[in-house]
Design an enzyme around this catalytic site. Sequence first.
Site, short mmCIF file in Angstrom:
data_model
loop_
_atom_site.label_atom_id
_atom_site.label_comp_id
_atom_site.label_asym_id
_atom_site.label_seq_id
_atom_site.Cartn_x
_atom_site.Cartn_y
_atom_site.Cartn_z
N CYS A 41 0.82 -1.21 0.00
CA CYS A 41 0.00 0.00 0.00
C CYS A 41 0.86 1.26 0.00
CB CYS A 41 -0.94 -0.01 1.20
SG CYS A 41 -1.86 1.51 1.38
N CYS A 46 -1.46 1.74 -3.14
CA CYS A 46 -2.46 2.80 -2.93
C CYS A 46 -1.88 4.21 -2.85
CB CYS A 46 -3.24 2.57 -1.64
SG CYS A 46 -3.47 0.86 -1.20
N LYS A 49 0.06 5.45 -6.03
CA LYS A 49 -0.97 5.49 -7.09
C LYS A 49 -1.85 6.72 -6.94
CE LYS A 49 -4.76 4.32 -6.33
NZ LYS A 49 -5.27 2.99 -6.15
N TYR A 176 -9.06 -3.31 -11.18
CA TYR A 176 -8.71 -2.06 -10.49
C TYR A 176 -7.50 -1.38 -11.13
CZ TYR A 176 -11.51 -3.04 -6.27
OH TYR A 176 -12.53 -3.25 -5.38
N ILE A 177 -6.38 -2.11 -11.16
CA ILE A 177 -5.11 -1.49 -11.55
C ILE A 177 -5.17 -1.06 -13.01
CG2 ILE A 177 -2.62 -1.90 -11.79
CD1 ILE A 177 -2.81 -3.74 -9.33
N GLU A 180 -7.30 2.11 -13.28
CA GLU A 180 -6.67 3.28 -12.63
C GLU A 180 -5.51 3.78 -13.48
OE1 GLU A 180 -5.91 1.91 -8.62
OE2 GLU A 180 -7.97 2.34 -8.01
N HIS A 435 -26.85 22.14 -0.43
CA HIS A 435 -26.88 22.68 -1.78
C HIS A 435 -25.89 23.81 -1.96
CE1 HIS A 435 -28.76 23.46 -5.63
NE2 HIS A 435 -28.80 24.74 -5.34
N GLU A 440 -25.72 15.88 -2.77
CA GLU A 440 -27.13 16.09 -2.41
C GLU A 440 -28.04 15.16 -3.23
OE1 GLU A 440 -28.99 19.91 -3.48
OE2 GLU A 440 -27.29 20.30 -4.80
P1 NDP Z 1 -8.34 -7.42 -10.41
O1 NDP Z 1 -8.70 -8.68 -9.74
O2 NDP Z 1 -9.04 -6.18 -10.07
O3 NDP Z 1 -8.49 -7.62 -11.98
C1 NDP Z 1 -7.78 -8.63 -12.67
C2 NDP Z 1 -8.08 -8.53 -14.13
O4 NDP Z 1 -7.20 -9.39 -14.81
C3 NDP Z 1 -9.49 -8.95 -14.49
O5 NDP Z 1 -9.96 -8.12 -15.52
C4 NDP Z 1 -9.34 -10.39 -14.94
O6 NDP Z 1 -10.22 -10.78 -15.97
C5 NDP Z 1 -7.93 -10.39 -15.50
N1 NDP Z 1 -7.25 -11.67 -15.28
C6 NDP Z 1 -7.25 -12.42 -14.17
N2 NDP Z 1 -6.50 -13.52 -14.34
C7 NDP Z 1 -6.02 -13.46 -15.59
C8 NDP Z 1 -5.20 -14.33 -16.37
N3 NDP Z 1 -4.76 -15.49 -15.88
N4 NDP Z 1 -4.91 -13.96 -17.62
C9 NDP Z 1 -5.40 -12.81 -18.14
N5 NDP Z 1 -6.18 -11.96 -17.45
C10 NDP Z 1 -6.49 -12.29 -16.20
O7 NDP Z 1 -6.75 -7.32 -10.22
P2 NDP Z 1 -5.73 -6.11 -10.25
O8 NDP Z 1 -4.44 -6.72 -10.65
O9 NDP Z 1 -6.25 -4.95 -11.02
O10 NDP Z 1 -5.64 -5.68 -8.72
C11 NDP Z 1 -5.32 -6.67 -7.74
C12 NDP Z 1 -6.05 -6.42 -6.47
O11 NDP Z 1 -5.47 -5.33 -5.79
C13 NDP Z 1 -7.52 -6.06 -6.64
O12 NDP Z 1 -8.34 -7.18 -6.70
C14 NDP Z 1 -7.78 -5.23 -5.41
O13 NDP Z 1 -8.18 -6.07 -4.39
C15 NDP Z 1 -6.44 -4.59 -5.11
N6 NDP Z 1 -6.42 -3.19 -5.58
C16 NDP Z 1 -7.30 -2.31 -5.02
C17 NDP Z 1 -7.33 -1.00 -5.43
C18 NDP Z 1 -8.32 -0.07 -4.83
O14 NDP Z 1 -8.86 -0.39 -3.78
N7 NDP Z 1 -8.61 1.07 -5.45
C19 NDP Z 1 -6.41 -0.49 -6.45
C20 NDP Z 1 -5.54 -1.51 -6.98
C21 NDP Z 1 -5.55 -2.80 -6.55
P3 NDP Z 1 -11.80 -10.99 -15.80
O15 NDP Z 1 -12.43 -9.78 -16.42
O16 NDP Z 1 -12.11 -12.24 -16.54
O17 NDP Z 1 -12.09 -11.09 -14.33
#
Ligand code: NDP
Length: 446
Positions: A41, A46, A49, A176-177, A180, A435, A440
């Site tokens: 983090c 976090c 980022k 998420y990543i 973002e 307001h 709101e």
């Molecule tokens: P996420 O779980 O958010 O997303 C992973 C993405 O990668 C999905 O779109 C998924 O596809 C795809 N994916 C998963 N496995 C594979 C694979 N084997 N091959 C190809 N694509 C794949 O993961 P992130 O890496 O973005 O972030 C990791 C974690 O970190 C998050 O789950 C969250 O908990 C935390 N995080 C939180 C943030 C916040 O609170 N703002 C910011 C950044 C990270 P599909 O669409 O099929 O699911």
Amino acid sequence: MTDFDLFVIGAGSGGVRAARIAAAHGAKVAVAEEHKVGGTCVIRGCVPKKLLVYGAHFAEDLNDAAMFGWDIPSCSFSWPVLRDNVLAEVSRLEGLYKQTLSNHDVTIFHERATLAGPNEVRLASGKTVTAGKILIATGARPFMPEVEGVEHAISSNEVFHLERLPKRIVIAGGGYIANEFAGIFHQFGSHVVVVNRSETILRGYDEQMRDRLLQISMIKGIEFRFNSSFDKIERRDDGKLHLSMRGCDDLEADAVLFATGRVPNVEGLGLEGVGVELGDKGQVKVDANSRTSVPSIFAVGDVTDRIQLTPVAIREGHAFADTEFGKKPWTVDYGCVPHAVFSHPPIAGVGMTEGEARNKLGQVRTYTSDFRPMKNVLAGRNERSLYKLVVDAATDEVVGIHMIGPDAPEILQAAAIAVKAGLKKADFDQTVALHPTMSEELVLMR
Ligand code: NDP
């Protein structure tokens, strides 16, 4: 007699909180950290980022300023300046984390630690240390799929250190990543293509919010390729990357960022040797008190893969320390955990999505407000916000709030209290609007 009452492996959010609270309860505590104190983090997640998100937002603000009477003759962006300022802030925070631990008389070992027994830890230097209880708080790391040439790609670990801003970046993943950093790089002027294996972004978020983000991102110029994957990544002589794709045309890029989920950091920790059971995703299996299959060994945070969010890891660490060392037992309540994506614009949500509520409750009422924020109107920015309340029709209880728009995470944190408290739609209706604000809308939906 043991050397310490508690030995924590990993000084991230969960580990540091557990160490600090256990020490405050009078325990003799040690922490081992092989990288920097602060964990994902603070060091590579976090915090840096969010600072990049702030930096990226200036692109829009400077653009919009003209309609508010500001004449900004020319402006340019320097990635090295922002990068170095962010890294300096991260170093400052790391210092504060170390200081907090020292102030609580926690011993810090700046080296890797592995399990040598139910009450014994082996340090990289060869020294062994004994402890009444051991806490595994080693977090998770980016998952890199097996793709030929994946060594040419970066993960969220490296993205904060880029030497120069890529003119074209391809981001793998739709979570998420990916969203973002798509927003961040787009605002800095990079051409961004997001590639996801499925047909959606942000699985688990309310469908209308996801659609709105996709729509706004595409209008801005961020490209998406769905149902697509990587066959091969090659670096050409001129340094550019050629991406052979499956499901879409091949791509050229200056950088490729994999954001395809995170996996628990368990390798080489000696877990199997002492009998700590792992789940099917490699996560450490724990009970409600974060206790593993070995009674003296506990685990908190991303390594347990319950909810991979910093505030959740912090709570788990705190509950563990209060329960085991403070004679104040409590467990973490995982209901109604608010979540946000710091995309451009950001999304935030708490409770059930409309789909989940319909499947679970049957009779559901939804209220939406689809509006153009006042600031966007004057700026000539055609970007609409969307707020949604999901209400249990049988009880009038607000079971979910979902929003996309400027400052959505800031607004949602307060609104989440209402959902957690089980307030009813009538309570929202009875609250007088503040307001003129965007928030709101939460009390004006009828
Ligand atoms: P996420 O779980 O958010 O997303 C992973 C993405 O990668 C999905 O779109 C998924 O596809 C795809 N994916 C998963 N496995 C594979 C694979 N084997 N091959 C190809 N694509 C794949 O993961 P992130 O890496 O973005 O972030 C990791 C974690 O970190 C998050 O789950 C969250 O908990 C935390 N995080 C939180 C943030 C916040 O609170 N703002 C910011 C950044 C990270 P599909 O669409 O099929 O699911």
